[in-house]
Scaffold this motif. Structure first.
Motif, PDB file in Angstrom:
ATOM      1  N   VAL A 164      66.324  44.432  59.969  1.00 52.83           N
ATOM      2  CA  VAL A 164      67.678  44.267  60.489  1.00 52.83           C
ATOM      3  C   VAL A 164      67.647  44.564  61.979  1.00 52.83           C
ATOM      4  O   VAL A 164      67.029  45.551  62.398  1.00 52.83           O
ATOM      5  N   LEU A 165      68.283  43.730  62.783  1.00 52.54           N
ATOM      6  CA  LEU A 165      68.330  43.962  64.223  1.00 52.54           C
ATOM      7  C   LEU A 165      69.463  44.933  64.534  1.00 52.54           C
ATOM      8  O   LEU A 165      70.644  44.616  64.348  1.00 52.54           O
ATOM      9  N   VAL A 166      69.101  46.126  65.005  1.00 52.71           N
ATOM     10  CA  VAL A 166      70.077  47.173  65.297  1.00 52.71           C
ATOM     11  C   VAL A 166      69.883  47.623  66.741  1.00 52.71           C
ATOM     12  O   VAL A 166      68.795  48.060  67.112  1.00 52.71           O
ATOM     13  N   ASN A 167      70.927  47.504  67.540  1.00 51.58           N
ATOM     14  CA  ASN A 167      70.865  47.911  68.949  1.00 51.58           C
ATOM     15  C   ASN A 167      69.685  47.259  69.675  1.00 51.58           C
ATOM     16  O   ASN A 167      69.031  47.887  70.520  1.00 51.58           O
ATOM     17  N   GLY A 168      69.406  46.026  69.329  1.00 55.68           N
ATOM     18  CA  GLY A 168      68.358  45.275  70.007  1.00 55.68           C
ATOM     19  C   GLY A 168      66.953  45.552  69.515  1.00 55.68           C
ATOM     20  O   GLY A 168      65.993  45.025  70.080  1.00 55.68           O
ATOM     21  N   HIS A 169      66.808  46.367  68.461  1.00 63.34           N
ATOM     22  CA  HIS A 169      65.488  46.707  67.938  1.00 63.34           C
ATOM     23  C   HIS A 169      65.428  46.416  66.443  1.00 63.34           C
ATOM     24  O   HIS A 169      66.422  46.553  65.730  1.00 63.34           O
ATOM     25  N   LYS A 170      64.248  46.053  65.967  1.00 63.82           N
ATOM     26  CA  LYS A 170      64.045  45.783  64.552  1.00 63.82           C
ATOM     27  C   LYS A 170      64.031  47.093  63.778  1.00 63.82           C
ATOM     28  O   LYS A 170      63.275  48.008  64.102  1.00 63.82           O
ATOM     29  N   ALA A 171      64.859  47.165  62.759  1.00 62.57           N
ATOM     30  CA  ALA A 171      64.898  48.330  61.867  1.00 62.57           C
ATOM     31  C   ALA A 171      64.484  47.872  60.477  1.00 62.57           C
ATOM     32  O   ALA A 171      65.028  46.891  59.952  1.00 62.57           O
ATOM     33  N   TYR A 172      63.530  48.580  59.897  1.00 59.68           N
ATOM     34  CA  TYR A 172      63.051  48.222  58.564  1.00 59.68           C
ATOM     35  C   TYR A 172      63.799  49.008  57.494  1.00 59.68           C
ATOM     36  O   TYR A 172      63.989  50.222  57.612  1.00 59.68           O
ATOM     37  N   GLU A 189      73.196  63.615  65.938  1.00 58.35           N
ATOM     38  CA  GLU A 189      74.299  62.736  66.311  1.00 58.35           C
ATOM     39  C   GLU A 189      73.801  61.333  66.651  1.00 58.35           C
ATOM     40  O   GLU A 189      74.416  60.323  66.254  1.00 58.35           O
ATOM     41  N   GLU A 190      72.701  61.263  67.390  1.00 56.96           N
ATOM     42  CA  GLU A 190      72.138  59.959  67.754  1.00 56.96           C
ATOM     43  C   GLU A 190      71.669  59.205  66.511  1.00 56.96           C
ATOM     44  O   GLU A 190      71.884  57.989  66.386  1.00 56.96           O
ATOM     45  N   ALA A 191      71.055  59.904  65.586  1.00 54.62           N
ATOM     46  CA  ALA A 191      70.592  59.273  64.356  1.00 54.62           C
ATOM     47  C   ALA A 191      71.769  58.798  63.505  1.00 54.62           C
ATOM     48  O   ALA A 191      71.698  57.738  62.870  1.00 54.62           O
ATOM     49  N   ALA A 192      72.850  59.568  63.485  1.00 54.38           N
ATOM     50  CA  ALA A 192      74.034  59.165  62.720  1.00 54.38           C
ATOM     51  C   ALA A 192      74.638  57.889  63.284  1.00 54.38           C
ATOM     52  O   ALA A 192      75.073  57.000  62.526  1.00 54.38           O
ATOM     53  N   GLN A 193      74.663  57.762  64.593  1.00 54.48           N
ATOM     54  CA  GLN A 193      75.166  56.533  65.201  1.00 54.48           C
ATOM     55  C   GLN A 193      74.304  55.337  64.826  1.00 54.48           C
ATOM     56  O   GLN A 193      74.801  54.225  64.626  1.00 54.48           O
ATOM     57  N   PHE A 194      72.987  55.560  64.714  1.00 52.48           N
ATOM     58  CA  PHE A 194      72.100  54.490  64.277  1.00 52.48           C
ATOM     59  C   PHE A 194      72.450  54.042  62.859  1.00 52.48           C
ATOM     60  O   PHE A 194      72.486  52.835  62.568  1.00 52.48           O
ATOM     61  N   LEU A 215      75.306  54.163  61.295  1.00 52.66           N
ATOM     62  CA  LEU A 215      76.545  53.392  61.319  1.00 52.66           C
ATOM     63  C   LEU A 215      76.327  52.010  61.945  1.00 52.66           C
ATOM     64  O   LEU A 215      76.899  51.013  61.478  1.00 52.66           O
ATOM     65  N   ALA A 216      75.488  51.955  62.966  1.00 55.32           N
ATOM     66  CA  ALA A 216      75.165  50.662  63.566  1.00 55.32           C
ATOM     67  C   ALA A 216      74.388  49.783  62.589  1.00 55.32           C
ATOM     68  O   ALA A 216      74.545  48.559  62.575  1.00 55.32           O
ATOM     69  N   LEU A 217      73.551  50.404  61.760  1.00 52.77           N
ATOM     70  CA  LEU A 217      72.821  49.665  60.732  1.00 52.77           C
ATOM     71  C   LEU A 217      73.789  49.049  59.729  1.00 52.77           C
ATOM     72  O   LEU A 217      73.624  47.882  59.326  1.00 52.77           O
ATOM     73  N   LEU A 218      74.796  49.801  59.312  1.00 52.55           N
ATOM     74  CA  LEU A 218      75.798  49.251  58.402  1.00 52.55           C
ATOM     75  C   LEU A 218      76.485  48.040  59.031  1.00 52.55           C
ATOM     76  O   LEU A 218      76.692  47.014  58.367  1.00 52.55           O
ATOM     77  N   ASP A 219      76.837  48.143  60.302  1.00 54.23           N
ATOM     78  CA  ASP A 219      77.463  47.013  60.992  1.00 54.23           C
ATOM     79  C   ASP A 219      76.532  45.810  61.015  1.00 54.23           C
ATOM     80  O   ASP A 219      76.945  44.676  60.707  1.00 54.23           O
ATOM     81  N   ALA A 220      75.281  46.035  61.386  1.00 56.08           N
ATOM     82  CA  ALA A 220      74.329  44.933  61.524  1.00 56.08           C
ATOM     83  C   ALA A 220      74.038  44.265  60.187  1.00 56.08           C
ATOM     84  O   ALA A 220      73.787  43.057  60.128  1.00 56.08           O
ATOM     85  N   ALA A 221      74.076  45.043  59.103  1.00 57.79           N
ATOM     86  CA  ALA A 221      73.801  44.490  57.777  1.00 57.79           C
ATOM     87  C   ALA A 221      75.038  43.901  57.123  1.00 57.79           C
ATOM     88  O   ALA A 221      74.946  43.312  56.046  1.00 57.79           O
ATOM     89  N   SER A 240      69.646  64.598  55.544  1.00 56.06           N
ATOM     90  CA  SER A 240      70.924  65.069  55.006  1.00 56.06           C
ATOM     91  C   SER A 240      71.906  65.402  56.125  1.00 56.06           C
ATOM     92  O   SER A 240      73.107  65.144  56.008  1.00 56.06           O
ATOM     93  N   LEU A 241      71.395  65.964  57.216  1.00 55.86           N
ATOM     94  CA  LEU A 241      72.268  66.236  58.366  1.00 55.86           C
ATOM     95  C   LEU A 241      72.741  64.939  58.997  1.00 55.86           C
ATOM     96  O   LEU A 241      73.897  64.829  59.432  1.00 55.86           O
ATOM     97  N   ILE A 242      71.862  63.942  59.049  1.00 60.01           N
ATOM     98  CA  ILE A 242      72.230  62.639  59.588  1.00 60.01           C
ATOM     99  C   ILE A 242      73.327  62.010  58.738  1.00 60.01           C
ATOM    100  O   ILE A 242      74.327  61.487  59.255  1.00 60.01           O
ATOM    101  N   ALA A 243      73.156  62.061  57.412  1.00 53.61           N
ATOM    102  CA  ALA A 243      74.151  61.498  56.503  1.00 53.61           C
ATOM    103  C   ALA A 243      75.488  62.222  56.655  1.00 53.61           C
ATOM    104  O   ALA A 243      76.556  61.591  56.662  1.00 53.61           O
ATOM    105  N   LEU A 244      75.441  63.543  56.765  1.00 54.12           N
ATOM    106  CA  LEU A 244      76.662  64.333  56.938  1.00 54.12           C
ATOM    107  C   LEU A 244      77.393  63.930  58.202  1.00 54.12           C
ATOM    108  O   LEU A 244      78.614  63.695  58.188  1.00 54.12           O
TER     109      LEU A 244
END
Length: 270
Positions: free
Chosen positions: A3-11, A73-78, A80-86, A100-104
């Motif tokens: 998935v393309l997230v913030n201009g980078h490929k995310a697996y 916080e940065e990972a959490a934004q990723f 949410l961006a992944l959900l948008d991209a998908a 778990s902290l990222i999910a929270l």
């Protein structure tokens, strides 16, 4: 699946099933020096039982590109961006340890989008010992050995995980070494531990969460002992707690118990 997230490929591993955003969705988030494979049993079960599954590699880890997140916080934004991209409007989040902290944090930032929140092997504050922080920075191979000694409560796996002859310590060490070697520019070991240690927004985040919350905890966990969840549990609305006979690596030490806890909890969101 890429998935393309913030201009980078995310697996994201989809559990062997084609991605279908129309199905109820669950996102699995790994911890420090792990990747999507730590969720192999749980992700495949959900994928083969009517769920859309995304078991991700965090940026800068293994098959995902881009700079690794330097904070929760940065990972959490990723995420949410992944959900948008998908193209996923709503999803359940399942995270282990750092994950778990990222999910929270993600659930707190977009409470209307998260249907269920499962925190596996969690703690708050998630403080990391100075010895492990120093080791992750200056002697990561030694620190990997230390983490695995602290994370496991048994040598051999139960039959429902990888099968006879599997060595939990050795398998986990090999994975952590592979993840560390996957990024030659950044020490994702130290970066992830520092992000856990520095995260100070847990109680505020839990107060903002609007969905049901499940804690899945290892009774013998030395990295994130069950008592270290008290601050979060006090803020969670109607929190459920499941303790299993395992250490911090509870997805491999108690795979069925973790799966069944997630199955029962997430089935209510469908």
């Amino acid at each position: 699946m890429d998935v393309l997230v913030n201009g980078h490929k995310a697996y994201c591993y989809t559990g062997g099933k084609a991605f279908d955003a129309a199905k109820p969705s669950v996102v699995f988030i790994h911890g420090v020096l792990n990747d999507h494979s730590v969720w192999i049993l749980q992700s495949r079960w959900f994928a083969h039982h009517g769920w859309n599954v995304l078991a991700l590699d965090l940026p800068g880890h293994c098959r995902s590109e881009g700079p690794p997140p330097a904070s929760v916080e940065e990972a959490a934004q990723f995420v949410l961006a992944l959900l948008d991209a998908a193209g996923i409007e709503k999803a359940a989040l399942v995270g282990h340890s750092f994950g778990s902290l990222i999910a929270l944090e993600a659930a707190a930032r977009a409470p209307q989008r998260i249907t269920r929140l499962a925190l596996v092997g969690t703690a708050y504050p998630m403080k990391v010992s100075p010895a492990l922080l120093e080791g992750a920075l200056n002697d990561p191979q030694r620190a990997i050995d230390m983490v695995n000694s602290f994370s496991h409560s048994m040598l051999a796996p139960p039959p429902s995980t990888l099968g006879p002859g599997t060595w939990l310590y050795g398998g986990s060490r090999a994975l952590m070494r592979r993840v560390l070697a996957s990024n030659r520019e950044t020490n994702v070991f130290h970066l992830g531990f520092k992000a856990c240690n520095d995260y100070a927004g847990g109680e505020a985040a839990m107060s903002a969460v609007q969905c049901p919350v499940l804690f899945v905890l290892g009774k013998s966990d030395q990295m994130t002992p069950p008592r270290a969840t008290q601050a979060l549990r006090a803020k969670a609305q109607g929190a459920r707690v499941m303790q299993v006979a395992a250490g911090h690596a509870l997805m491999s030490e108690a795979p069925d118990e973790v799966l069944f806890a997630l199955r029962d909890f997430l089935s209510e969101a469908r």
